[in-house]
Design a protein around this motif. Structure first.
Motif, short mmCIF file in Angstrom:
data_model
loop_
_atom_site.label_atom_id
_atom_site.label_comp_id
_atom_site.label_asym_id
_atom_site.label_seq_id
_atom_site.Cartn_x
_atom_site.Cartn_y
_atom_site.Cartn_z
N LYS A 85 0.94 -1.21 -0.08
CA LYS A 85 -0.12 -0.08 0.21
C LYS A 85 0.81 1.38 -0.08
CE LYS A 85 -3.88 -2.25 2.54
NZ LYS A 85 -4.63 -2.32 3.85
N GLU A 129 1.66 9.20 -6.41
CA GLU A 129 1.58 10.31 -5.96
C GLU A 129 1.83 11.56 -7.10
OE1 GLU A 129 4.55 11.04 -3.05
OE2 GLU A 129 3.06 10.98 -1.31
N ARG A 184 0.90 4.05 -3.04
CA ARG A 184 0.71 5.53 -2.67
C ARG A 184 1.82 6.33 -2.97
NH1 ARG A 184 -1.43 3.54 2.45
NH2 ARG A 184 0.46 3.84 3.29
#
Length: 109
Positions: free
Chosen positions: A101, A109, A105
């Motif tokens: 995870k 971004e 992320r």
């Protein structure tokens, strides 16, 4: 209105019940005033604080949770230092759900 992201990490134990403990404001205005200093604790059913929130620092989290590059793949064959894609595949197979995870992320971004 904005608030500071918080982070609290606790490896949950099977069968245990946890709750968040924080100073509950009596009004929205009071809640907004307390936002800059907000903190919460994760408390076990025995009443023990097992984790406390801290200000979220995504860059620090990524650095702290990096998975070392293994010397060989999961089937035991050596991983070539020249092939980054194969190294990423090998690391992905051994990464925890939280590490995956965090990587996703960062990647998007």
């Amino acid at each position: 209105m904005s608030c500071t992201r918080q982070n609290a990490t606790k490896a949950a134990e099977a069968g245990e019940t946890y709750r968040f403990d924080f100073d509950q404001p009596e009004s929205r205005q009071e809640a907004e005033q307390e936002m800059p200093e907000f903190s919460a604790a994760i408390v076990s059913s025995a009443g023990m604080t097992v984790a406390s929130s801290t200000v979220w620092d995504g860059k620090e989290q990524m650095a702290a949770s990096r998975t070392p590059i293994p010397a060989s793949s999961s089937d035991g064959t050596p991983v070539s230092g020249d092939n980054a894609l194969e190294q990423l595949k090998t690391i992905w197979e051994t990464a925890s759900d939280e590490e995956k995870k965090a990587f996703l992320r960062w990647a998007f971004e």
